[in-house]
Design a protein around this motif. Structure first.
Motif, PDB file in Angstrom:
ATOM      1  N   MET A   1       0.834  -1.116  -0.108  1.00  0.00           N
ATOM      2  CA  MET A   1      -0.256  -0.217  -0.009  1.00  0.00           C
ATOM      3  C   MET A   1       0.886   1.110  -0.115  1.00  0.00           C
ATOM      4  O   MET A   1       0.325   2.296  -0.270  1.00  0.00           O
ATOM      5  N   ALA A   2       2.198   1.041   0.236  1.00  0.00           N
ATOM      6  CA  ALA A   2       3.069   2.331   0.066  1.00  0.00           C
ATOM      7  C   ALA A   2       2.703   3.074  -1.240  1.00  0.00           C
ATOM      8  O   ALA A   2       2.876   2.527  -2.289  1.00  0.00           O
ATOM      9  N   PRO A   3       2.797   4.495  -1.166  1.00  0.00           N
ATOM     10  CA  PRO A   3       2.291   5.115  -2.367  1.00  0.00           C
ATOM     11  C   PRO A   3       3.130   4.765  -3.553  1.00  0.00           C
ATOM     12  O   PRO A   3       2.654   4.530  -4.565  1.00  0.00           O
ATOM     13  N   GLY A   4       4.702   5.035  -3.402  1.00  0.00           N
ATOM     14  CA  GLY A   4       5.475   4.583  -4.411  1.00  0.00           C
ATOM     15  C   GLY A   4       5.343   3.251  -5.112  1.00  0.00           C
ATOM     16  O   GLY A   4       5.437   3.014  -6.232  1.00  0.00           O
ATOM     17  N   VAL A   5       4.857   2.189  -4.347  1.00  0.00           N
ATOM     18  CA  VAL A   5       4.754   0.789  -4.693  1.00  0.00           C
ATOM     19  C   VAL A   5       3.215   0.730  -5.350  1.00  0.00           C
ATOM     20  O   VAL A   5       3.376   0.201  -6.611  1.00  0.00           O
ATOM     21  N   LYS A   6       2.337   1.309  -4.809  1.00  0.00           N
ATOM     22  CA  LYS A   6       1.175   1.370  -5.603  1.00  0.00           C
ATOM     23  C   LYS A   6       1.053   1.785  -6.912  1.00  0.00           C
ATOM     24  O   LYS A   6       0.533   1.361  -8.024  1.00  0.00           O
ATOM     25  N   GLN A   7       1.844   2.989  -6.962  1.00  0.00           N
ATOM     26  CA  GLN A   7       2.096   3.840  -8.449  1.00  0.00           C
ATOM     27  C   GLN A   7       2.837   2.687  -9.373  1.00  0.00           C
ATOM     28  O   GLN A   7       2.295   2.743 -10.551  1.00  0.00           O
ATOM     29  N   LEU A   8       3.865   2.170  -8.949  1.00  0.00           N
ATOM     30  CA  LEU A   8       4.782   1.296  -9.583  1.00  0.00           C
ATOM     31  C   LEU A   8       3.755   0.196 -10.099  1.00  0.00           C
ATOM     32  O   LEU A   8       3.819  -0.391 -11.238  1.00  0.00           O
ATOM     33  N   SER A   9       3.181  -0.482  -9.333  1.00  0.00           N
ATOM     34  CA  SER A   9       2.134  -1.663  -9.629  1.00  0.00           C
ATOM     35  C   SER A   9       1.475  -1.204 -10.749  1.00  0.00           C
ATOM     36  O   SER A   9       0.929  -1.919 -11.600  1.00  0.00           O
ATOM     37  N   ALA A  10       0.640   0.206 -10.391  1.00  0.00           N
ATOM     38  CA  ALA A  10      -0.218   0.518 -11.568  1.00  0.00           C
ATOM     39  C   ALA A  10       0.250   0.696 -12.939  1.00  0.00           C
ATOM     40  O   ALA A  10      -0.069   0.279 -14.017  1.00  0.00           O
ATOM     41  N   LYS A  11       1.597   1.158 -12.743  1.00  0.00           N
ATOM     42  CA  LYS A  11       2.375   1.434 -14.106  1.00  0.00           C
ATOM     43  C   LYS A  11       2.879   0.081 -14.783  1.00  0.00           C
ATOM     44  O   LYS A  11       2.599  -0.087 -15.950  1.00  0.00           O
ATOM     45  N   LEU A  12       3.119  -0.886 -13.867  1.00  0.00           N
ATOM     46  CA  LEU A  12       3.605  -2.277 -14.446  1.00  0.00           C
ATOM     47  C   LEU A  12       2.476  -3.092 -15.102  1.00  0.00           C
ATOM     48  O   LEU A  12       2.428  -3.714 -16.078  1.00  0.00           O
ATOM     49  N   PHE A  13       1.321  -3.054 -14.287  1.00  0.00           N
ATOM     50  CA  PHE A  13       0.179  -4.234 -14.272  1.00  0.00           C
ATOM     51  C   PHE A  13      -1.287  -3.338 -14.534  1.00  0.00           C
ATOM     52  O   PHE A  13      -2.029  -4.138 -14.841  1.00  0.00           O
ATOM     53  N   GLY A  14      -1.383  -2.174 -14.575  1.00  0.00           N
ATOM     54  CA  GLY A  14      -2.605  -1.480 -15.000  1.00  0.00           C
ATOM     55  C   GLY A  14      -3.830  -2.151 -13.889  1.00  0.00           C
ATOM     56  O   GLY A  14      -3.735  -2.755 -13.102  1.00  0.00           O
ATOM     57  N   SER A  15      -4.707  -2.506 -14.664  1.00  0.00           N
ATOM     58  CA  SER A  15      -6.062  -3.319 -14.330  1.00  0.00           C
ATOM     59  C   SER A  15      -5.937  -4.846 -13.972  1.00  0.00           C
ATOM     60  O   SER A  15      -6.869  -5.462 -13.428  1.00  0.00           O
ATOM     61  N   SER A  16      -4.917  -5.361 -14.386  1.00  0.00           N
ATOM     62  CA  SER A  16      -4.288  -6.672 -14.159  1.00  0.00           C
ATOM     63  C   SER A  16      -4.186  -6.955 -12.904  1.00  0.00           C
ATOM     64  O   SER A  16      -3.693  -8.257 -12.604  1.00  0.00           O
ATOM     65  N   GLU A  17      -3.846  -5.886 -11.987  1.00  0.00           N
ATOM     66  CA  GLU A  17      -3.076  -6.146 -10.639  1.00  0.00           C
ATOM     67  C   GLU A  17      -4.081  -7.118  -9.843  1.00  0.00           C
ATOM     68  O   GLU A  17      -3.485  -7.703  -9.011  1.00  0.00           O
ATOM     69  N   GLY A  18      -5.330  -6.411  -9.867  1.00  0.00           N
ATOM     70  CA  GLY A  18      -6.344  -7.171  -8.948  1.00  0.00           C
ATOM     71  C   GLY A  18      -6.015  -7.093  -7.457  1.00  0.00           C
ATOM     72  O   GLY A  18      -5.155  -6.193  -6.824  1.00  0.00           O
ATOM     73  N   SER A  19      -6.650  -7.928  -6.571  1.00  0.00           N
ATOM     74  CA  SER A  19      -6.446  -7.761  -5.331  1.00  0.00           C
ATOM     75  C   SER A  19      -5.995  -9.069  -4.694  1.00  0.00           C
ATOM     76  O   SER A  19      -5.693  -8.974  -3.454  1.00  0.00           O
ATOM     77  N   HIS A  20      -5.961 -10.252  -5.285  1.00  0.00           N
ATOM     78  CA  HIS A  20      -5.284 -11.415  -4.605  1.00  0.00           C
ATOM     79  C   HIS A  20      -4.659 -12.260  -5.437  1.00  0.00           C
ATOM     80  O   HIS A  20      -5.201 -12.513  -6.765  1.00  0.00           O
ATOM     81  N   ALA A  21      -3.236 -12.691  -5.073  1.00  0.00           N
ATOM     82  CA  ALA A  21      -2.560 -13.341  -5.853  1.00  0.00           C
ATOM     83  C   ALA A  21      -2.084 -12.252  -7.318  1.00  0.00           C
ATOM     84  O   ALA A  21      -2.262 -12.358  -8.526  1.00  0.00           O
ATOM     85  N   THR A  22      -1.859 -11.012  -6.680  1.00  0.00           N
ATOM     86  CA  THR A  22      -1.559 -10.073  -7.895  1.00  0.00           C
ATOM     87  C   THR A  22      -0.198 -10.294  -8.609  1.00  0.00           C
ATOM     88  O   THR A  22       0.649 -10.922  -7.886  1.00  0.00           O
ATOM     89  N   PRO A  23      -0.155  -9.775  -9.759  1.00  0.00           N
ATOM     90  CA  PRO A  23       1.274 -10.105 -10.263  1.00  0.00           C
ATOM     91  C   PRO A  23       2.476  -9.219  -9.597  1.00  0.00           C
ATOM     92  O   PRO A  23       3.532  -9.723  -9.720  1.00  0.00           O
ATOM     93  N   SER A  24       1.913  -8.124  -8.869  1.00  0.00           N
ATOM     94  CA  SER A  24       3.202  -7.582  -8.010  1.00  0.00           C
ATOM     95  C   SER A  24       3.798  -8.278  -6.776  1.00  0.00           C
ATOM     96  O   SER A  24       4.932  -8.650  -6.831  1.00  0.00           O
ATOM     97  N   GLU A  25       2.753  -8.834  -6.071  1.00  0.00           N
ATOM     98  CA  GLU A  25       3.426  -9.908  -5.036  1.00  0.00           C
ATOM     99  C   GLU A  25       3.982 -10.996  -5.661  1.00  0.00           C
ATOM    100  O   GLU A  25       5.011 -11.380  -5.018  1.00  0.00           O
ATOM    101  N   VAL A  26       3.634 -11.551  -6.741  1.00  0.00           N
ATOM    102  CA  VAL A  26       4.194 -12.580  -7.294  1.00  0.00           C
ATOM    103  C   VAL A  26       5.479 -12.599  -7.622  1.00  0.00           C
ATOM    104  O   VAL A  26       6.414 -12.964  -7.531  1.00  0.00           O
ATOM    105  N   SER A  27       5.635 -11.316  -8.394  1.00  0.00           N
ATOM    106  CA  SER A  27       6.924 -10.863  -9.003  1.00  0.00           C
ATOM    107  C   SER A  27       7.948 -10.815  -7.830  1.00  0.00           C
ATOM    108  O   SER A  27       8.896 -11.266  -8.120  1.00  0.00           O
ATOM    109  N   LEU A  28       7.536 -10.053  -6.676  1.00  0.00           N
ATOM    110  CA  LEU A  28       8.552  -9.914  -5.581  1.00  0.00           C
ATOM    111  C   LEU A  28       8.900 -11.012  -5.049  1.00  0.00           C
ATOM    112  O   LEU A  28      10.230 -11.579  -4.704  1.00  0.00           O
ATOM    113  N   THR A  29       8.117 -12.114  -4.936  1.00  0.00           N
ATOM    114  CA  THR A  29       8.792 -13.607  -4.440  1.00  0.00           C
ATOM    115  C   THR A  29       9.526 -14.269  -5.603  1.00  0.00           C
ATOM    116  O   THR A  29      10.350 -14.950  -5.183  1.00  0.00           O
ATOM    117  N   TYR A  30       9.252 -13.896  -6.776  1.00  0.00           N
ATOM    118  CA  TYR A  30      10.074 -14.474  -8.136  1.00  0.00           C
ATOM    119  C   TYR A  30      11.519 -13.730  -7.942  1.00  0.00           C
ATOM    120  O   TYR A  30      12.592 -14.418  -8.315  1.00  0.00           O
TER     121      TYR A  30
END
Ligand code: ZN
Length: 248
Positions: free
Chosen positions: A148-177
């Protein structure tokens, strides 16, 4: 500086200069067809370790099982009841407080923990309030969600747009990868974008979201996106943690 790799004398010396500690808290639960069960614990853990490496913060062991009753319809998911998690958080904070820690910064990776951990903080403060008089040490707890950190949310939106969703998001999966590149998985997403909506218990969740995702397309996850999210999250969390330490 990781608490579990220190001696007690090192912690005693640390307490002469700082009363703060970061406690990563997450969950062990299904994260869709290509997400790791440990996603919600791995993410805050790696961000906390990044803050520790760059800025010298002390990091406690990760609380890796959270309040995830709604995921229990999927094998491998583990959950504490809300009342159990409240007891765990209270006991951890009171252990730290006994040694002189006064600022406990819980870095969270799981939305399902928020209400329960916030209730645990209220229990801790209530205990102080009801006991009257002795308000030392002056315990302050903060729950911060890395995603939820503002800079992280901005980056998630830029990277994944409306594909981010709210569970099993590409952002969190990317961070684990990024953290565990040997554990990268690939899977077909069908439908491409998962459904969204409310959920109640585990059976209801599984019937509404059959592969576990909510609103997301985690097939977009990548190690490179994870690296960018890691760098943004470490900066943001470090800033927020230091502000928390300074606040009276
Ligand atoms: Zn998650």
């Amino acid at each position: 500086m990781l608490l579990q790799l220190c001696t007690w004398q090192e912690i005693e010396r640390y307490l002469e200069c700082s009363k703060g500690v970061i406690v990563p808290i997450g969950s062990t639960e299904q994260h869709g067809p290509n997400g790791l069960l440990g996603t919600d614990a791995i993410c805050p853990e790696v961000v906390a370790r990044g803050v520790s490496e760059k800025f010298g913060a002390l990091v406690a062991p990760t609380l890796s099982i959270g309040m995830a009753q709604h995921h229990l319809g999927f094998p491998g998911s583990l959950s504490l009841r809300p009342s159990t998690l409240i007891a765990v958080v209270r006991d951890v904070v009171q252990s730290l407080a006994r040694h002189g820690f006064e600022r406990c910064y819980f870095l969270n990776g799981h939305g399902g923990n928020i209400a329960t951990v916030t209730a645990a903080f209220s229990e801790i403060y209530a205990e102080k309030s009801f006991s009257g008089g002795n308000n030392h040490p002056r315990i302050r707890c903060k729950l911060s969600n890395w995603y939820m950190a503002p800079g992280v949310k901005q980056l998630s939106a830029k990277l994944f747009g409306s594909s981010e969703g709210s569970h099993a998001t590409p952002s969190e999966v990317s961070l684990t990868y990024f953290a565990y590149p040997d554990a990268v998985k690939s899977a077909e997403m069908s439908p491409k974008l998962a459904p969204t909506g409310p959920f109640y218990d585990a059976d209801h969740y599984r019937s509404r979201f059959p592969d576990g995702r909510i609103g997301s397309d985690p097939s977009l996850a990548s190690v490179d996106a994870g690296r960018q999210l890691y760098e943004a999250a470490v900066e943001e969390v470090a800033r927020d943690y230091h502000e928390f330490l300074k606040a009276s």
